[in-house]
Write an enzyme that holds these catalytic residues in place. Structure first.
Site, short mmCIF file in Angstrom:
data_model
loop_
_atom_site.label_atom_id
_atom_site.label_comp_id
_atom_site.label_asym_id
_atom_site.label_seq_id
_atom_site.Cartn_x
_atom_site.Cartn_y
_atom_site.Cartn_z
N GLY A 46 0.83 -1.20 0.00
CA GLY A 46 0.00 0.00 0.00
C GLY A 46 0.87 1.24 0.00
O GLY A 46 2.01 1.21 0.47
N GLN A 51 2.83 9.90 1.31
CA GLN A 51 4.19 9.34 1.35
C GLN A 51 5.04 9.77 0.16
O GLN A 51 6.26 9.64 0.19
CB GLN A 51 4.12 7.81 1.39
CG GLN A 51 3.53 7.27 2.69
CD GLN A 51 3.37 5.77 2.62
OE1 GLN A 51 2.38 5.27 2.11
NE2 GLN A 51 4.36 5.04 3.10
N CYS A 92 5.86 -0.33 7.07
CA CYS A 92 5.52 0.84 6.25
C CYS A 92 6.72 1.21 5.38
O CYS A 92 7.85 1.20 5.86
CB CYS A 92 5.17 2.00 7.18
SG CYS A 92 4.72 3.51 6.32
N LEU A 93 6.44 1.54 4.13
CA LEU A 93 7.53 1.93 3.21
C LEU A 93 8.24 3.19 3.70
O LEU A 93 9.38 3.43 3.33
CB LEU A 93 6.99 2.14 1.79
CG LEU A 93 6.49 0.88 1.08
CD1 LEU A 93 5.88 1.26 -0.28
CD2 LEU A 93 7.60 -0.14 0.91
N HIS A 134 -4.39 1.49 7.67
CA HIS A 134 -3.02 2.02 7.74
C HIS A 134 -2.85 3.17 6.73
O HIS A 134 -2.32 4.24 7.07
CB HIS A 134 -2.03 0.88 7.45
CG HIS A 134 -0.60 1.30 7.36
ND1 HIS A 134 0.36 0.86 8.26
CD2 HIS A 134 0.06 2.08 6.47
CE1 HIS A 134 1.54 1.39 7.93
NE2 HIS A 134 1.39 2.12 6.84
N GLU A 135 -3.31 2.95 5.50
CA GLU A 135 -3.13 3.98 4.45
C GLU A 135 -3.99 5.21 4.73
O GLU A 135 -3.57 6.34 4.48
CB GLU A 135 -3.45 3.40 3.07
CG GLU A 135 -2.60 2.22 2.63
CD GLU A 135 -1.11 2.43 2.80
OE1 GLU A 135 -0.63 3.58 2.65
OE2 GLU A 135 -0.41 1.45 3.10
N HIS A 138 -2.31 7.55 7.03
CA HIS A 138 -1.32 8.41 6.37
C HIS A 138 -1.96 9.71 5.88
O HIS A 138 -1.36 10.78 5.97
CB HIS A 138 -0.70 7.70 5.16
CG HIS A 138 0.45 6.79 5.48
ND1 HIS A 138 1.60 7.23 6.10
CD2 HIS A 138 0.65 5.47 5.25
CE1 HIS A 138 2.45 6.21 6.23
NE2 HIS A 138 1.89 5.13 5.74
NI NI Z 1 2.68 3.19 5.56
#
Ligand code: NI
Length: 169
Positions: A46, A51, A92-93, A134-135, A138
């Site tokens: 995701g 991000q 998380c990226l 989660h997304e 963000h």
């Molecule tokens: Ni993330």
């Protein structure tokens, strides 16, 4: 398609609150294509626009094994959440190499526009439900490590700053 740079925690831009997408136009479709390419390139499941330093309510997700089921959620809103919550391990990226437990609703229904601008409701459970929550965090400027204790969070922050300093050389 372009691979976009991903912001890394504790970059303050990760805490900006995204505004709604005004129109699903060519600019947004290009952003969707770039975000999908960026997510697949980084082996993520995701990615939120936040991000990649675009502060508009847009996320892309693909939790499939084959990496061939992209889900685009524009202006997502939770319309239903399960009574039950469970702890799931998340990564998380934007916080590479860190995995920890976060409590999330077991199932959610989310209303969003797709890349064609069509409104629909996605019913999700399991990994997809966790990923959506989660997304969407963000988009509110929240990174998953903020659910952890201040002690853990500070350790992660120190580690990330050190990693980023070393990466720059
Ligand atoms: Ni993330």
């Amino acid at each position: 398609m372009a691979i976009l740079p991903i912001l890394c925690y504790p970059d303050p831009r990760l805490h900006k609150v995204a505004r709604p997408v005004q129109a699903v136009d060519d600019r947004i479709r290009t952003l969707v294509a770039d975000m999908l390419a960026t997510m697949y390139d980084a082996h993520g499941i995701g990615l939120a626009a936040t991000q990649v330093d675009v502060h508009e309510r847009l996320v892309v997700i693909d939790v499939s094994e084959e990496r061939d089921q992209p889900l685009v959620l524009i202006n997502p809103e939770l319309v239903w959440t399960s009574a039950e919550k469970h702890l799931n391990e998340e990564g998380c990226l934007s916080v590479p190499g860190i995995y920890d437990g976060v409590e999330r609703f077991d199932a959610v229904h989310v209303r969003a526009l797709d890349a064609q601008g069509q409104s629909r409701v996605v019913e999700a459970d399991g990994l997809l439900a966790v990923c959506i929550q989660h997304e969407m965090d963000h988009l509110m400027g929240k990174v998953f490590v903020e659910y952890l204790s201040p002690l853990k969070r500070n350790r992660i922050k120190t580690k990330m700053v050190k990693q980023q300093r070393e990466a720059r050389g």
